[in-house]
Design an enzyme around this catalytic site. Structure first.
Site, PDB file in Angstrom:
ATOM      1  N   TYR A 181      -6.705  28.383  -3.251  1.00  0.00           N
ATOM      2  CA  TYR A 181      -6.515  27.727  -1.965  1.00  0.00           C
ATOM      3  C   TYR A 181      -7.371  26.470  -1.866  1.00  0.00           C
ATOM      4  O   TYR A 181      -6.889  25.393  -1.504  1.00  0.00           O
ATOM      5  CB  TYR A 181      -6.873  28.704  -0.844  1.00  0.00           C
ATOM      6  N   SER A 189      -7.771  21.071   4.463  1.00  0.00           N
ATOM      7  CA  SER A 189      -8.738  22.047   4.978  1.00  0.00           C
ATOM      8  C   SER A 189     -10.131  21.583   4.593  1.00  0.00           C
ATOM      9  O   SER A 189     -10.302  20.853   3.598  1.00  0.00           O
ATOM     10  CB  SER A 189      -8.463  23.425   4.382  1.00  0.00           C
TER      11      SER A 189
END
Length: 266
Positions: A157, A144
């Protein structure tokens, strides 16, 4: 020993393949003639997708945080389709968004890292064990922009996705001699249900998406199909000299915010 033979068959596994980026990837790989195993925790969506796509798709209920289930997934794929050429480690979870580390309790740390990092590591290992003995192949790990560029909120995350990038580069070095290419994609600003799962309400998710769209250089909203195209490229024969790379798919956001200029006069 250097492996130079072309990997047998066009067979892929896509973890987290029942929806979002994963589903788009499954559909794109089918266009390239792959037979695909969809791995997901969502049994209903996975079975529905497999039924919809026909005989070239199978579904396997899998929790990538459990190593034995990932091992079984690879074995199932080889048994069903006779091999494995492309492993797409896409499955991922977010965590509860906290706007400050002072409010963070890290209650989601274990699950986030078990899925986002350990799941990728295990998926890479199990796929590579087969590929190393069968002519090589390609592994694509989904990170990401949150793992590339620092920012507040969802700290577990972000840390897990940064670790995926470094792991990908390490694995690429380790597996190159077997003809196994390991690359990484870092999507950002693409509408999926992952962001909504991290926020307190839909309105907050909308505000975050609006901010991302307003600051990225390209005036275009990214789509899951954009990511799927990149997976198809990295997993196919057009990228045989690429390994250890990280490709951002974010409208230029990690390159920098778009410049502030006066409005153009027609």
């Amino acid at each position: 020993m250097m492996m130079t033979e072309e990997p047998p068959g066009r067979v892929a596994v896509v973890t987290g393949g029942a929806a979002g980026l994963g589903r788009a990837t499954v559909e794109r790989l089918l266009e390239d003639g792959f037979r695909v195993v969809v791995a997901d925790l969502d049994r209903d969506s996975g079975e529905s997708l497999a039924k919809e796509c026909g005989p070239d798709v199978r579904f396997r209920h899998t929790d990538v945080a459990v190593a034995e289930q990932v091992r079984s997934l690879v074995g199932f794929t080889v048994a069903e389709f006779g091999g494995l050429r492309l492993m797409v480690n896409n499955a991922g979870v977010s965590g509860s968004m906290r706007m400050s580390i002072l409010d963070e309790d890290f209650a989601d740390f274990q699950r986030v890292f078990a899925v986002n990092l350990l799941g990728v590591m295990t998926g890479t290992r199990e796929a590579a064990r087969h590929m190393a003995e069968n002519g090589g192949g390609a592994i694509v790990n989904i990170s990401s922009v949150g793992g590339v560029q620092a920012g507040p909120g969802v700290l577990s995350y972000r840390a897990s996705k940064a670790a995926v990038i470094h792991f990908t580069k390490c694995a690429a070095l380790d597996l190159a001699e077997y003809g196994i290419r390991v690359n990484c994609l870092a999507p950002g600003g693409i509408p999926t249900r992952l962001l909504a799962s991290a926020t307190a309400d839909d309105e907050m998710a909308k505000r975050i998406r609006a901010h991302m769209a307003a600051t990225q250089p390209l005036p275009r909203v990214g789509t899951p199909q954009d990511v799927a195209e990149a997976v198809a490229y990295l997993g196919g024969d057009r990228s045989l000299h690429l390994t250890g790379t990280v490709l951002t798919i974010d409208g230029g956001a990690t390159a920098g915010q778009k410049p502030l200029r006066p409005a153009r006069v027609p």
